[in-house]
Design a protein around this motif. Structure first.
Motif, PDB file in Angstrom:
ATOM      1  N   ARG A  16       0.848  -1.186   0.000  1.00 48.91           N
ATOM      2  CA  ARG A  16       0.000   0.000   0.000  1.00 48.91           C
ATOM      3  C   ARG A  16       0.891   1.246   0.000  1.00 48.91           C
ATOM      4  O   ARG A  16       2.101   1.139   0.136  1.00 48.91           O
ATOM      5  CB  ARG A  16      -0.924  -0.003   1.232  1.00 48.91           C
ATOM      6  CG  ARG A  16      -1.915  -1.164   1.289  1.00 48.91           C
ATOM      7  CD  ARG A  16      -2.903  -1.156   0.131  1.00 48.91           C
ATOM      8  NE  ARG A  16      -3.735   0.040   0.121  1.00 48.91           N
ATOM      9  CZ  ARG A  16      -4.860   0.173   0.800  1.00 48.91           C
ATOM     10  NH1 ARG A  16      -5.283  -0.808   1.584  1.00 48.91           N
ATOM     11  NH2 ARG A  16      -5.550   1.284   0.721  1.00 48.91           N
ATOM     12  N   PRO A  17       0.309   2.452  -0.127  1.00 51.06           N
ATOM     13  CA  PRO A  17       1.129   3.669  -0.198  1.00 51.06           C
ATOM     14  C   PRO A  17       2.079   3.834   0.988  1.00 51.06           C
ATOM     15  O   PRO A  17       1.759   3.475   2.123  1.00 51.06           O
ATOM     16  CB  PRO A  17       0.083   4.787  -0.209  1.00 51.06           C
ATOM     17  CG  PRO A  17      -1.127   4.163  -0.799  1.00 51.06           C
ATOM     18  CD  PRO A  17      -1.120   2.745  -0.338  1.00 51.06           C
ATOM     19  N   THR A  32      10.767   2.706   6.730  1.00 49.46           N
ATOM     20  CA  THR A  32       9.625   3.084   5.898  1.00 49.46           C
ATOM     21  C   THR A  32       8.338   2.627   6.564  1.00 49.46           C
ATOM     22  O   THR A  32       8.270   1.515   7.108  1.00 49.46           O
ATOM     23  CB  THR A  32       9.722   2.471   4.482  1.00 49.46           C
ATOM     24  OG1 THR A  32       9.770   1.034   4.580  1.00 49.46           O
ATOM     25  CG2 THR A  32      10.967   2.955   3.744  1.00 49.46           C
ATOM     26  N   ALA A  33       7.321   3.481   6.533  1.00 50.95           N
ATOM     27  CA  ALA A  33       6.002   3.137   7.078  1.00 50.95           C
ATOM     28  C   ALA A  33       4.985   3.175   5.956  1.00 50.95           C
ATOM     29  O   ALA A  33       5.133   3.935   4.987  1.00 50.95           O
ATOM     30  CB  ALA A  33       5.608   4.125   8.176  1.00 50.95           C
ATOM     31  N   SER A  34       3.930   2.374   6.080  1.00 60.42           N
ATOM     32  CA  SER A  34       2.949   2.317   5.002  1.00 60.42           C
ATOM     33  C   SER A  34       1.519   2.304   5.524  1.00 60.42           C
ATOM     34  O   SER A  34       1.272   2.093   6.713  1.00 60.42           O
ATOM     35  CB  SER A  34       3.208   1.074   4.132  1.00 60.42           C
ATOM     36  OG  SER A  34       2.195   0.130   4.234  1.00 60.42           O
ATOM     37  N   LYS A  35       0.595   2.555   4.611  1.00 59.60           N
ATOM     38  CA  LYS A  35      -0.820   2.600   4.952  1.00 59.60           C
ATOM     39  C   LYS A  35      -1.480   1.227   4.844  1.00 59.60           C
ATOM     40  O   LYS A  35      -2.709   1.117   4.866  1.00 59.60           O
ATOM     41  CB  LYS A  35      -1.545   3.600   4.040  1.00 59.60           C
ATOM     42  CG  LYS A  35      -1.024   5.032   4.191  1.00 59.60           C
ATOM     43  CD  LYS A  35      -1.718   5.977   3.230  1.00 59.60           C
ATOM     44  CE  LYS A  35      -1.141   7.387   3.314  1.00 59.60           C
ATOM     45  NZ  LYS A  35      -1.760   8.310   2.337  1.00 59.60           N
ATOM     46  N   GLY A  36      -0.685   0.174   4.714  1.00 56.77           N
ATOM     47  CA  GLY A  36      -1.229  -1.175   4.646  1.00 56.77           C
ATOM     48  C   GLY A  36      -1.610  -1.701   6.017  1.00 56.77           C
ATOM     49  O   GLY A  36      -1.288  -1.108   7.047  1.00 56.77           O
ATOM     50  N   LYS A  37      -2.279  -2.840   6.047  1.00 55.18           N
ATOM     51  CA  LYS A  37      -2.692  -3.440   7.322  1.00 55.18           C
ATOM     52  C   LYS A  37      -1.682  -4.480   7.815  1.00 55.18           C
ATOM     53  O   LYS A  37      -1.779  -4.958   8.936  1.00 55.18           O
ATOM     54  CB  LYS A  37      -4.073  -4.084   7.179  1.00 55.18           C
ATOM     55  CG  LYS A  37      -5.182  -3.046   7.024  1.00 55.18           C
ATOM     56  CD  LYS A  37      -6.549  -3.671   7.137  1.00 55.18           C
ATOM     57  CE  LYS A  37      -7.641  -2.594   7.089  1.00 55.18           C
ATOM     58  NZ  LYS A  37      -8.988  -3.156   7.221  1.00 55.18           N
ATOM     59  N   VAL A  62       0.156   2.693   9.388  1.00 58.86           N
ATOM     60  CA  VAL A  62       1.104   3.448  10.212  1.00 58.86           C
ATOM     61  C   VAL A  62       1.316   4.806   9.546  1.00 58.86           C
ATOM     62  O   VAL A  62       1.807   4.884   8.421  1.00 58.86           O
ATOM     63  CB  VAL A  62       2.444   2.699  10.371  1.00 58.86           C
ATOM     64  CG1 VAL A  62       3.462   3.567  11.095  1.00 58.86           C
ATOM     65  CG2 VAL A  62       2.231   1.398  11.124  1.00 58.86           C
ATOM     66  N   PHE A  63       0.919   5.867  10.234  1.00 67.15           N
ATOM     67  CA  PHE A  63       1.002   7.213   9.664  1.00 67.15           C
ATOM     68  C   PHE A  63       2.272   7.953  10.064  1.00 67.15           C
ATOM     69  O   PHE A  63       2.688   8.886   9.379  1.00 67.15           O
ATOM     70  CB  PHE A  63      -0.220   8.037  10.083  1.00 67.15           C
ATOM     71  CG  PHE A  63      -1.505   7.541   9.505  1.00 67.15           C
ATOM     72  CD1 PHE A  63      -1.739   7.588   8.140  1.00 67.15           C
ATOM     73  CD2 PHE A  63      -2.489   7.001  10.314  1.00 67.15           C
ATOM     74  CE1 PHE A  63      -2.933   7.127   7.594  1.00 67.15           C
ATOM     75  CE2 PHE A  63      -3.691   6.541   9.790  1.00 67.15           C
ATOM     76  CZ  PHE A  63      -3.904   6.599   8.430  1.00 67.15           C
ATOM     77  N   GLY A  64       2.872   7.555  11.204  1.00 67.67           N
ATOM     78  CA  GLY A  64       4.066   8.253  11.650  1.00 67.67           C
ATOM     79  C   GLY A  64       4.928   7.347  12.502  1.00 67.67           C
ATOM     80  O   GLY A  64       4.438   6.385  13.116  1.00 67.67           O
ATOM     81  N   MET A  65       6.238   7.640  12.529  1.00 73.19           N
ATOM     82  CA  MET A  65       7.165   6.845  13.353  1.00 73.19           C
ATOM     83  C   MET A  65       8.356   7.724  13.700  1.00 73.19           C
ATOM     84  O   MET A  65       8.591   8.777  13.110  1.00 73.19           O
ATOM     85  CB  MET A  65       7.621   5.598  12.592  1.00 73.19           C
ATOM     86  CG  MET A  65       8.340   5.921  11.304  1.00 73.19           C
ATOM     87  SD  MET A  65       8.825   4.462  10.382  1.00 73.19           S
ATOM     88  CE  MET A  65       9.313   5.224   8.833  1.00 73.19           C
ATOM     89  N   GLY A 313       3.520   2.997  -3.548  1.00 71.09           N
ATOM     90  CA  GLY A 313       3.978   1.907  -2.690  1.00 71.09           C
ATOM     91  C   GLY A 313       5.481   1.706  -2.687  1.00 71.09           C
ATOM     92  O   GLY A 313       5.983   0.811  -2.008  1.00 71.09           O
ATOM     93  N   TYR A 314       6.219   2.533  -3.442  1.00 72.08           N
ATOM     94  CA  TYR A 314       7.670   2.379  -3.525  1.00 72.08           C
ATOM     95  C   TYR A 314       8.383   3.444  -2.689  1.00 72.08           C
ATOM     96  O   TYR A 314       7.889   4.562  -2.533  1.00 72.08           O
ATOM     97  CB  TYR A 314       8.147   2.516  -4.973  1.00 72.08           C
ATOM     98  CG  TYR A 314       7.690   1.418  -5.889  1.00 72.08           C
ATOM     99  CD1 TYR A 314       8.324   0.180  -5.905  1.00 72.08           C
ATOM    100  CD2 TYR A 314       6.613   1.611  -6.750  1.00 72.08           C
ATOM    101  CE1 TYR A 314       7.907  -0.832  -6.755  1.00 72.08           C
ATOM    102  CE2 TYR A 314       6.186   0.599  -7.606  1.00 72.08           C
ATOM    103  CZ  TYR A 314       6.836  -0.622  -7.598  1.00 72.08           C
ATOM    104  OH  TYR A 314       6.412  -1.624  -8.432  1.00 72.08           O
ATOM    105  N   ALA A 315       9.552   3.083  -2.184  1.00 75.16           N
ATOM    106  CA  ALA A 315      10.493   4.055  -1.637  1.00 75.16           C
ATOM    107  C   ALA A 315      11.674   4.091  -2.589  1.00 75.16           C
ATOM    108  O   ALA A 315      12.215   3.039  -2.966  1.00 75.16           O
ATOM    109  CB  ALA A 315      10.943   3.656  -0.242  1.00 75.16           C
ATOM    110  N   ARG A 316      12.057   5.288  -3.002  1.00 75.15           N
ATOM    111  CA  ARG A 316      13.156   5.436  -3.966  1.00 75.15           C
ATOM    112  C   ARG A 316      14.345   6.094  -3.275  1.00 75.15           C
ATOM    113  O   ARG A 316      14.216   7.176  -2.701  1.00 75.15           O
ATOM    114  CB  ARG A 316      12.707   6.279  -5.166  1.00 75.15           C
ATOM    115  CG  ARG A 316      11.587   5.636  -5.975  1.00 75.15           C
ATOM    116  CD  ARG A 316      11.118   6.563  -7.081  1.00 75.15           C
ATOM    117  NE  ARG A 316      12.106   6.714  -8.133  1.00 75.15           N
ATOM    118  CZ  ARG A 316      12.116   6.037  -9.277  1.00 75.15           C
ATOM    119  NH1 ARG A 316      11.173   5.125  -9.498  1.00 75.15           N
ATOM    120  NH2 ARG A 316      13.036   6.249 -10.184  1.00 75.15           N
TER     121      ARG A 316
END
Length: 341
Positions: A16-17, A32-37, A62-65, A313-316
């Motif tokens: 997910r994003p 990296t954190a994502s909006k997936g479950k 996860v919106f923040g870390m 969904g990628y981190a570059r």
């Protein structure tokens, strides 16, 4: 000026994003954190892109870390209305701090004895900044907040200021609040933006900070006086902003709102990372990358690597090379005329 970078490392660890990307203090680990479950928080070797592991425990995005100064602890704020404290090395979940509403941001205080969590104001609840005490992270006695700071507007992000004296919070209505970290009392407030402030970052020395907003501008402020020092006009909504530790540059990312990407013409050029000169306030370069709105950007502590995370969904991981350091140098961009003898 278009920077021709070496081929970036493309990290695909989320389905997910990507909501946030960040380095640890040394710059050898990338989180990296994502909006997936599931698999919604991952750690990588920054140099090689090798995945070290995931922190599985949240049932929502996860919106923040934030990672601690010595890279031993990690806190993650999630839409499942909880903040989790992790052992970075082992992946062990040390504590769960439950909230009434979804959490959208978290940040360690200097010294890691306290951290804050920002919660949303939904379902009739007031948006809050919750402050927690963690004297011994491996023996958490209480998961109740020691201070609650209610918000007049929806908080987006919050950070501890210099020496943990104040908390700086940016809001969905474009306002920035400064609260006393001990009492929670409001000290000052400014309204520099007309729309939601989406990005916020302190300089390394914390003497100034920058913000990004959906009103198409980024701004730089003096930490002590909240005076607006610089304005960076983008022409498109911004989602995040980062400061270069080496050059007088700020990086911004954004793009049209994700809800309208599929219904309106989307030019991939708007999803590039843009580089602004922090003295002259002009756009001096762009770095190509994602094919969807970019949610987060960070620059490594040595200033030589830039990482972006997007809705795709990628981190570059972009290595900043000669085309950046020489092509965007002040000598090339703003040459000074030699004085007549």
């Amino acid at each position: 000026f278009f920077c021709l970078m070496p081929k970036p490392l493309i990290l695909k660890g989320h389905d997910r994003p990507v909501s946030q990307v960040m380095f640890n203090r040394e710059g050898d680990l990338l989180f990296t954190a994502s909006k997936g479950k599931s698999r919604n928080c991952t750690v990588w070797f920054a140099a090689t892109g090798e995945r070290l592991g995931t922190y599985d425990g949240h049932a929502g995005a996860v919106f923040g870390m934030d990672v601690s100064y010595d890279s031993s602890l990690l806190v993650t704020a999630s839409g499942d209305s909880s903040t989790l404290l992790w052992n970075v090395r082992t992946g062990e979940q040390l504590a769960r701090f439950k909230h009434d509403t979804p959490a959208r941001w978290t940040n360690f205080a200097m010294g890691e004895k306290r951290f804050l969590t920002v919660t949303k104001g939904v379902m009739g609840k007031t948006p809050e900044i919750l402050i927690y005490q963690i004297e011994n992270p491996f023996d958490i006695r209480s998961t109740e907040p020691i201070t609650r700071i209610p918000g007049k507007a929806q908080f987006v992000k919050a950070y501890w200021g210099p020496l943990n004296e104040n908390i700086y919070a940016c809001c969905a209505n474009g306002a920035i609040y400064v609260f006393d970290a001990e009492s929670g009392e409001e000290k000052s407030m400014i309204e520099p933006h007309t729309k939601e402030i989406t990005g916020f970052e302190f300089s390394h020395c914390k003497q100034y900070f920058v913000t990004a907003s959906k009103d198409n501008t980024g701004k730089m402020f003096d930490t002590a006086t909240l005076e607006c020092l610089k304005t960076f006009v983008s022409g498109r909504p911004l989602n995040d902003i980062a400061i270069s530790p080496l050059k007088p540059h700020v990086f911004v990312v954004g793009g049209q709102d994700v809800a309208t990407v599929t219904t309106a013409h989307a030019d991939s050029a708007q999803f590039r990372a843009r580089v602004y000169h922090s003295v002259h306030e002009v756009e001096i370069g762009t770095i190509q990358g994602h094919f969807a709105p970019v949610n987060s950007i960070t620059v490594s502590p040595d200033g030589k690597t830039m990482v972006t995370g997007g809705e795709d969904g990628y981190a570059r991981v972009n290595t900043l090379d000669k085309s950046y350091f020489e092509g965007l140098s002040d000598e090339v961009l703003f040459p000074m005329e030699e004085p007549e003898l």
